[in-house]
Design an enzyme around this catalytic site. Structure first.
Site, PDB file in Angstrom:
ATOM      1  N   ASN A   1       1.305   5.718  -3.440  1.00 21.91           N
ATOM      2  CA  ASN A   1       0.030   5.124  -4.346  1.00 21.91           C
ATOM      3  C   ASN A   1      -1.368   5.998  -3.845  1.00 21.91           C
ATOM      4  OD1 ASN A   1       1.900   3.134  -4.997  1.00 21.91           O
ATOM      5  ND2 ASN A   1       1.485   1.896  -3.222  1.00 21.91           N
TER       6      ASN A   1
ATOM      7  N   HIS B   1       0.131   8.240   2.810  1.00 26.58           N
ATOM      8  CA  HIS B   1       1.414   7.880   3.237  1.00 26.58           C
ATOM      9  C   HIS B   1       2.353   7.699   2.077  1.00 26.58           C
ATOM     10  CE1 HIS B   1      -0.721   4.133   2.349  1.00 26.58           C
ATOM     11  NE2 HIS B   1       0.540   3.647   1.728  1.00 26.58           N
TER      12      HIS B   1
HETATM   13  P1  AMP Z   1      -0.176   0.941   0.071  1.00 29.59           P
HETATM   14  O1  AMP Z   1      -0.379  -0.249  -0.654  1.00 29.59           O
HETATM   15  O2  AMP Z   1       0.526   2.190  -0.585  1.00 29.59           O
HETATM   16  O3  AMP Z   1      -1.492   1.514   0.971  1.00 29.59           O
HETATM   17  O4  AMP Z   1       0.844   0.712   1.405  1.00 29.59           O
HETATM   18  C1  AMP Z   1       0.421  -0.086   2.434  1.00 29.59           C
HETATM   19  C2  AMP Z   1       1.724  -0.354   2.963  1.00 29.59           C
HETATM   20  O5  AMP Z   1       1.595  -0.694   4.548  1.00 29.59           O
HETATM   21  C3  AMP Z   1       2.107  -1.795   2.554  1.00 29.59           C
HETATM   22  O6  AMP Z   1       3.409  -1.689   2.241  1.00 29.59           O
HETATM   23  C4  AMP Z   1       1.945  -2.890   3.945  1.00 29.59           C
HETATM   24  O7  AMP Z   1       3.103  -3.748   3.797  1.00 29.59           O
HETATM   25  C5  AMP Z   1       2.063  -1.950   5.061  1.00 29.59           C
HETATM   26  N1  AMP Z   1       1.579  -2.071   6.274  1.00 29.59           N
HETATM   27  C6  AMP Z   1       0.250  -2.609   6.524  1.00 29.59           C
HETATM   28  N2  AMP Z   1       0.202  -2.834   7.746  1.00 29.59           N
HETATM   29  C7  AMP Z   1       1.257  -2.226   8.401  1.00 29.59           C
HETATM   30  C8  AMP Z   1       1.626  -2.498   9.683  1.00 29.59           C
HETATM   31  N3  AMP Z   1       0.730  -2.758  10.776  1.00 29.59           N
HETATM   32  N4  AMP Z   1       2.930  -1.871  10.065  1.00 29.59           N
HETATM   33  C9  AMP Z   1       3.717  -1.464   8.889  1.00 29.59           C
HETATM   34  N5  AMP Z   1       3.371  -1.710   7.685  1.00 29.59           N
HETATM   35  C10 AMP Z   1       2.123  -1.888   7.496  1.00 29.59           C
END
Ligand code: AMP
Length: 108
Positions: free
Chosen positions: A82, A95
């Protein structure tokens, strides 16, 4: 500092699946599919649109192929990044999501 920068520095715990000098792969904390991994470059890059070192992407794709085979989801999965708030990005550190283990259907 983003949550991913803290995980890379070891300041926050994470469920690590793979790590090398440049890439960390962890399980998403709120999985949207039976397999939901996050591929995070250790270098601080905001998003795919500001990436300059394109070799990071090929390295992540190679790791994704290998992990998909290991997890037996290589018949079909989604590998997506994203970009920016309009693209649904919540964490401003580049990511890729690897989602699989169920029929995902169309993206839109
Ligand atoms: P995005 O919306 O593409 O920025 O995705 C961010 C992702 O990070 C989401 O799917 C969240 O569930 C995940 N996320 C946020 N904090 C953590 C964390 N501490 N450990 C693992 N995943 C996380």
């Amino acid at each position: 500092m983003t949550v991913f920068a803290k995980i890379i520095r070891g300041e926050l715990p994470a469920d690590k699946v793979f790590e090398n000098e440049r890439i960390l792969v962890i399980k998403d904390i709120a999985p949207k599919a039976p397999v939901h991994l996050l591929f995070i470059p250790k270098e601080e890059v905001k998003d795919l649109q500001s990436l300059q070192d394109f070799s990071l992407v090929s390295e992540m794709v190679e790791i994704a192929q290998n992990l998909a085979k290991e997890m037996q989801i290589d018949q079909g999965y989604r590998f997506v990044s994203n970009i920016g708030p309009d693209g649904g990005q919540e964490v401003p550190h580049l990511h890729f999501h690897l989602l699989g283990g169920r029929v995902l259907g169309s993206i839109a």
